[in-house]
Design an enzyme around this catalytic site. Sequence first.
Site, short mmCIF file in Angstrom:
data_model
loop_
_atom_site.label_atom_id
_atom_site.label_comp_id
_atom_site.label_asym_id
_atom_site.label_seq_id
_atom_site.Cartn_x
_atom_site.Cartn_y
_atom_site.Cartn_z
CE1 TYR A 1 42.53 -0.72 14.35
CE2 TYR A 1 43.13 -2.07 16.25
CZ TYR A 1 43.17 -1.03 15.35
OH TYR A 1 43.94 -0.05 15.97
CE LYS B 1 41.59 9.40 1.89
NZ LYS B 1 42.05 10.86 1.95
CG ASP C 1 42.54 13.83 4.13
OD1 ASP C 1 41.48 13.66 4.44
OD2 ASP C 1 43.08 13.58 2.94
CG ASP D 1 44.74 3.05 17.26
OD1 ASP D 1 44.83 3.38 18.47
OD2 ASP D 1 45.46 2.41 16.62
CG ASP E 1 47.73 7.16 20.40
OD1 ASP E 1 46.88 6.63 20.92
OD2 ASP E 1 48.72 6.73 20.30
#
Length: 347
Positions: free
Chosen positions: A136, A186, A218, A242, A246
Amino acid sequence: MLIALLPGDGIGPEVIAQARRVLDALGLDGVTYQEAAVGGAAYKASGHPLPPETLDLARRADAILFGAVGDPACDMLERHLRPEQAILGLRKELALFANLRPAKLFPELASESALRPEIAAQIDMMIVRELNGDVYFGEKGMRKTADGKREGYDIMSYNEDEVRRIAHVGFKTAMARNGRLCSVDKANVLETSQLWRDVVTETAAEYPSVQLSHMYVDNCAMQLVRAPGQFDVIVTGNLFGDILSDQASMCAGSIGMLPSASLDKAGKGLYEPIHGSAPDIAGQGKANPLAMILSAAMMLRYSLGHPAAADRVEAAVAGALAGGARSGDLGGSMSTSEMGNAVLAAL
Ligand code: NAD
Ligand code: IPM
Ligand code: MN
């Protein structure tokens, strides 16, 4: 106590109005409110998504209640003028690095979850998302390749201090809950994630009572829908947090249900639903205000020192749901203000 009210764009003002009604009904002594423009609304009024007056108010306030920002009409602006820069700027300027996103199923909503009810029933987790670093905030831009093709780039990085401070929040959060922390990264591909995993593992030595595990992002996305009950606290970076939050919201019934707190190291906080400005339903009175109301409850608990009032608000939300209050995202047809009425009645 001064609370900054930053309604923003789209459904932001609609949901914040309901949170304000609930706060007013609590009749807390010594709480004052001051409102300021933010996001696309601020850009339209004054040419900048985070005007100096708004940032100044946010700095002065004891806590910030934030609606949402984002306006399709602003998507073509230069990036630094887009509405989203307001929330990113507030998080960075105020060093709000620890984003707590609780995902818990209200039993009344088991049939609204995208998961089978018996799987959804297990959901009770806290996602601790780092908010000041990662891809970000790295260098980004558009350039040309040697053969003249357009290329976009965004640098992902974390330094060890950034990882350590959020790791501590993760471990402490786990200690206050069921003692299990899952760090999501990751590391099989990214150096940023390898450092993340190394530093989280080192930090674990200070928290012998916490059971630490590591999971690739994942796999985590898959496990969230397969068996969400396995998670107590998840700690992860800005981008993965983020996305996973959701996803978790929909497992728990609706994105219109998930609140969040973004805290600095002293506990000052900005409180906002995890959803955005929802331009597809803005201005129609369809937005579910419960995520915003639950964010106000988090504010009462974490910044205003009113845990009993926070409990009351959360119980009122549960009561409204138990009484059948359902907005469109929950399979019903109640308007934003009718949902607010139901919470007030339960309060
Ligand atoms: P969104 O969260 O705004 O909406 C996604 C979907 O969920 C939409 O169909 C929307 O109608 C629905 N939804 C969201 N909140 C709801 C609620 N309270 N009640 C009922 N339905 C709800 O995400 P998006 O569409 O990807 O983004 C829209 C804009 O919001 C973009 O400009 C984006 O950048 C911005 N955004 C801002 C924030 C924030 O302010 N913190 C967060 C996410 C997205
Ligand atoms: C969120 C939003 C923001 C984010 C956007 C609007 C910058 O999606 O708060 O979840 O990506 O952090
Ligand atoms: Mn998001």
